[in-house]
Every structure is written in C-alpha cells, then in structure tokens.
Design an enzyme around this catalytic site. Sequence first.
Site, PDB file in Angstrom:
ATOM      1  N   GLU A  61       0.836  -1.199   0.000  1.00 21.94           N
ATOM      2  CA  GLU A  61       0.000   0.000   0.000  1.00 21.94           C
ATOM      3  C   GLU A  61       0.874   1.254   0.000  1.00 21.94           C
ATOM      4  OE1 GLU A  61      -0.088  -2.583   2.033  1.00 21.94           O
ATOM      5  OE2 GLU A  61      -2.017  -2.788   3.064  1.00 21.94           O
ATOM      6  N   CYS A  92      -0.287   0.607   7.851  1.00 22.17           N
ATOM      7  CA  CYS A  92      -0.705   1.060   6.521  1.00 22.17           C
ATOM      8  C   CYS A  92      -1.952   1.933   6.609  1.00 22.17           C
ATOM      9  CB  CYS A  92      -0.969  -0.136   5.621  1.00 22.17           C
ATOM     10  SG  CYS A  92       0.564  -0.951   5.153  1.00 22.17           S
ATOM     11  N   CYS A 106      -2.771  -3.367   7.192  1.00 20.54           N
ATOM     12  CA  CYS A 106      -2.460  -3.594   8.598  1.00 20.54           C
ATOM     13  C   CYS A 106      -2.714  -2.325   9.400  1.00 20.54           C
ATOM     14  CB  CYS A 106      -1.017  -4.054   8.764  1.00 20.54           C
ATOM     15  SG  CYS A 106       0.191  -2.742   8.482  1.00 20.54           S
TER      16      CYS A 106
END
Lengths: 366, 366
Positions: free
Chosen positions: B57, B89, B80
């Site tokens: 990401e 993230c 996460c």
Amino acid sequence: MAAPPFPHPGFMRAAVRLARKGLGRTSPNPAVGAVVVHAGRIVGKGYHRAAGLPHAEVVALRHAGSAARGADLYVTLEPCDHHGRTGPCTAAILEAGIARVAYAVRDPNPKVRGGGAARLRKAGLTVHEGLLQAESAEITRGFRRWVVSGVPYVTLKLALSLDGQIASASGDSRWISGEPARLRVHRMRSEADAVMVGGGTARRDDPRLTSRIPGSRQPKRVVLTSRPAELLQRRLLREEGGEVIVACPTGIGKRDVEALRSLGARVLPLPSRQGKVRARDFLAALGAEGVTSLLVEGGGRIAAWLAEEGSVDRYVVYVAPLLLGEGVRAVSGWAAKSPAAGKRLVFTSVRRVGSDIEITAEPERP
Amino acid sequence: MAAPPFPHPGFMRAAVRLARKGLGRTSPNPAVGAVVVHAGRIVGKGYHRAAGLPHAEVVALRHAGSAARGADLYVTLEPCDHHGRTGPCTAAILEAGIARVAYAVRDPNPKVRGGGAARLRKAGLTVHEGLLQAESAEITRGFRRWVVSGVPYVTLKLALSLDGQIASASGDSRWISGEPARLRVHRMRSEADAVMVGGGTARRDDPRLTSRIPGSRQPKRVVLTSRPAELLQRRLLREEGGEVIVACPTGIGKRDVEALRSLGARVLPLPSRQGKVRARDFLAALGAEGVTSLLVEGGGRIAAWLAEEGSVDRYVVYVAPLLLGEGVRAVSGWAAKSPAAGKRLVFTSVRRVGSDIEITAEPERP
C-alpha cells in the site's frame, strides 16, 4: 430448387448415434448406422443389430422405401461390396436409386477395401469419404483391429489410488473408484465382446464380470489360468452372465476340462513354453472365437504380461482421491530398468468422472 | 461526473499480478500487491518486496503521490493497523487522502483481524472486502497458515509414472516427468520458503534443490535425517543454493554438528521418541525459522510420515505417460488396511502440462 449441401455433418451425426445402439451386439461384425436423407429430411434410419441380420444401409433403405430414390445415404462405414451372410450393400443402394453416398470410415476389411466406394462411383453416384471419421473409427475400432490382424482390440482398465495402488495391502479393492467411475466400467463391459481377468484375480476377488446396466448385453467372460480347477466354485461359473471361456496352457487334466464344461464353460487350450502362454497366442485364440474387443480388468500380472508384449491398445485408468500406501501395485511381475526403459505411452484424454479422474492413454507409436 | 463503479475486478486483478511478483521473497510476511486508481486510471502501483521493506500500500501510495487524494486503493490483503517493522498502513492510507479501499482477503493475523478495515471505516472511508478472494488467498496461503498456527503450509510434490512409481526398481527417477512439468517444479521451488527431502532421497538422488529459473530466489533447503554425517559430501552442502537446514533428532554427535556448520548449514535438533520425530514438531521448528511454506519433494517415507499425521495441505502430482512396473512406491512405510481406511483426498484441479498430467488434491475435510 438447389440441391441441399452435401455432405452435412448433422446427418452423419445421426448415423453415428444409430451405430452406437449396436455397440457390443454385432460382433464379429462392426456396429454401423445409416440414414437416408431426401430434400434435407431424414426419411430412413437403420443400424446393424446383430451378425446375420441386415446391414445398417439395408435397414435404412427399407425404412425409406420409395423415398430413397434420388436421396442421399449417410453411413458410418463404407458399404460392403461382397457376399457375406447377407447380399452386398452396394447392390441394395443402386437398386434403391440413391444418388449420393457419404461414409465416415473406409472399410478395413481386406475383402472390401475401397471396393464398395469404387463400385458406387462407377455406377455414377457421388461418393464422399471421411465425415466424422474419428467418431466412427472409435465405434469400429474392435472390428478394424480384428479384421486385419485376427486379434481383438485390447483395452486395459485400471482403478488406482492417487499413489498408484489397485488394492490395499490386504488385497481389498472394493471400492477404490467411486460410483460414477464404476458405472462407466459397466458401460465399457456392455460394449466389449469379452471381459477378462487372470486366475489370481478370479480367485481372490471372485468377480462376476457382468454388466449391471439394465437391459445390457453380457460380454463373454474370459479367465486365463494354469489352475482352472480353482475356478469351479467361483461366481463366474455359478452365477448368470455371458459365456465363460477358460484359457489355459495345453495339458491340463481331462477331469478339470470336463468339470468346467459341465458348468457351461468353454475351454481354450493354448500353446505354452515352460507353462508360459504368449499374449499374442492368447489374443489370436480369442480372435478365432470372434472376439473383436477385449476389456482387461486385472490383475497386475496380466497387465504386465500384456503391456510387455505391446498388446494393449488403450489404457483407461481411474485415479481415485485416496492414498493407500504400500498396497498392491497396478503392474507387477515386471520392472523397467530405468525411466528411459519404461513403456512410453501418450495420454489421449483426461476428465473428471465423479470424484475420480479418468485418464486414457495409448502406446507411443515410434 | 458520476463516480466510476467501485470496486472493479480489473483493478484488483492488477493488484494480484503485482502481489505475485513478491511470491517467495517476502517471508515471513505475505506477498501483497496494491494499485491506486484515480478517475478510472491506475496512478500508483506497488508490491511488498521483502520483509523490512515498505508494504504494498505504502509503495503504491508513494508512487501515486498527490493523485492519491480522493482516489481508490485496491489491495490483495487487508491493510495492517499495527506497528510492525514499518508503520501501520491504515495511517498512510488516511494521510494520503484515499476515499475508498477494496481488499481481497481479510488479514488472518490475530493482531490485525478486522482492525484495519474497522479503522478505515471509522475514518469515513468506503471499504469493500472479498473481490478476487480466491486468487489472493492462494497467494497468501503460506502466511495465513503460519500466522495462525506457527507451522508452514505444506505442499507435497510427486512425480509418478501412470502405474504409480516414483522411480524405477534401480531407484532411478530421472526423468519420469517431462520438461514442462519439471519447469513447473522449479517455479514452485522459487515460490516456496523452503524445499525439503528425507535423508534417503538426499543420499540416493543427491539433489541440489535449487530453482533453476533465471533470476529466481533460492528457497531454503531442508533435510530431515538421523544420519547427518552422510550429507557432508552431498551437492546440497557443496554447491550453491539456498540456506541448508539439517533437521535431526536431538542427540547427534558434536563433531557432526560442527562439520555441518562449517559447511554453512544450520542444524535443527528436534525432540524424538525412539528416534522418531513427529511431523508437527518438525514443522513447528521450521515455522520458528520463519518458513511459512514448504515444498516436500520426497521420498516415499517422508510422504507417508507427513500424510499419516495429516500434515500435508496440498498434493501436486505429475503423472507421466509411462509404465515402470515394480519400481519405487510413491508412499511407503505405511499401508491402509482397506480402501475405506485410506487417506481420503479431494481433487482440486486436473490439467495437462506438456505430455504429463498435473493433479492437485487436498485432504478431505470432514
């Protein structure tokens, strides 16, 4: 009106479907189907029902009657031009006034080869060869093998676990394959002239070797054994089914032969060397009995014996989603020295059958 | 202008393709791919390259730059929400101004489960789960197994003749499978964290267990053996490739351990009872080494040992068009008492690979 397109695969497909109805019933003749097409419509249908009964073309022509005049004939095998048990089909075709003939497969019979087509062409008919050839060749593979070589087309069936065992360590093979695969095998039995096992399998598994498909024909049941007396109490000889043929090396006792015969079995004595029968001799003896297609169902020694002599034409293997560990090998009593020295095959089809996988293979042709 | 349809499978497919690039390189992290989509066009791409490097990401968001504001993010695994080696993230997604997030598979990590999605939703983002779930789950199957159980996902590869042998009677297995199937195995090696064989196979076949695909990562190479001294002259320890791990029952001699270590191997002593190591203990020890996926390549005893304890997650079987007769069985040292007592599997795919057939199977879940 313009003549309809010729030949049209849809009509040959109808002939193929008719031919399949005769599968397993016509031996030693091939299963053949035919349709008569007039102005784009089927006006006559026929298939060969059994040796001694009229050929497919004749049945279809009779069904068409006067509509056959100027019509097209579609037939899965080249029409015969010789006097067998029935008159030549070429004569019937000419007499009916058929204008065009399409056949799928050339007649492999050395007595016929190309003769039927040539006769029709000479009489002025349009003749086409090769439409749906593969499908029709598949249906007549037993006849085509047998008529040129005298031996049957041999299919070896194996039902294996994923780790390649045909039975658990105890010798138990019921059931490795699932119901749909077993049903396929019953269908194969009903379409084969004969089914065979070795003496060991007959003794241990005590199979009936019948087709349990309702209304189906029962194939001949063949056992190859050097100890035929062991068969006397087996279901093969005690329960209903196709004719039983016991093949064994020459020299077995007269009393055993009599006992087998009294139970309705035919005894086929085969030449042997040190008790060993050659696969070719065995198959030739079956061929002489009119067996054009043979389904071999076990066990591992029979598989090795046939494979080693190159006598298997097709392998049909059902692989089940199952591990059995150290059970009974599919092919035994023979070992390749290295992978390069193994028997090379070619896979011809793979498909799921129920929860199993059906693999067909043929020997690699060099 | 109307908002483009969301989520769109084409963009997730692009993310899946990116994720695959990381396969086998990210362990013990999962391989993940992501794309940023603005006004119907991909403006940022990323995948996780290796543990310690930024998550997919973050890479995609950096690539998109200011175009990420108001954009959609497609990612193969739930973002996460915890501080690992890199920041969460979710924070990066919020900071970049992403409006909508689609992820394929929920993060199975007990530290994360549902947390990432919840955090994003709470912040007002549109969040979608489950697009191309199967493909993404396949890519992360090692991580998902390992993160919840501590053991790797175990794939057992077998290369068999049609009659179920992994080698000829002489022990020779080169080559049963054709070139395309062997290439597939090299690909599997490059995507697995570790590859393993038993001591017998290491001794007899002397494999290198490397992936010969150009530019590919080399998996760890694991041998389970109670006689590690026999490995000292083997190519595994003498030729280049992934790290070698020698797993053996506790109690092997100090000198052997030193000799192995001096050749660069890690030695993994395992608890045993009467010299027997349990598959679970072995797999847990590999899991502790960060191995999330294990490819098992032989031999028959290792196969039986793993299958018996139910430790195989997937079987990948290459069946070659070849008969070998009485060679070496695929699964040995174990025997099912009857077909009903065999290890039941389910076939999950069947396809031709070159002249061979590839069958995948998984244990039947009751």
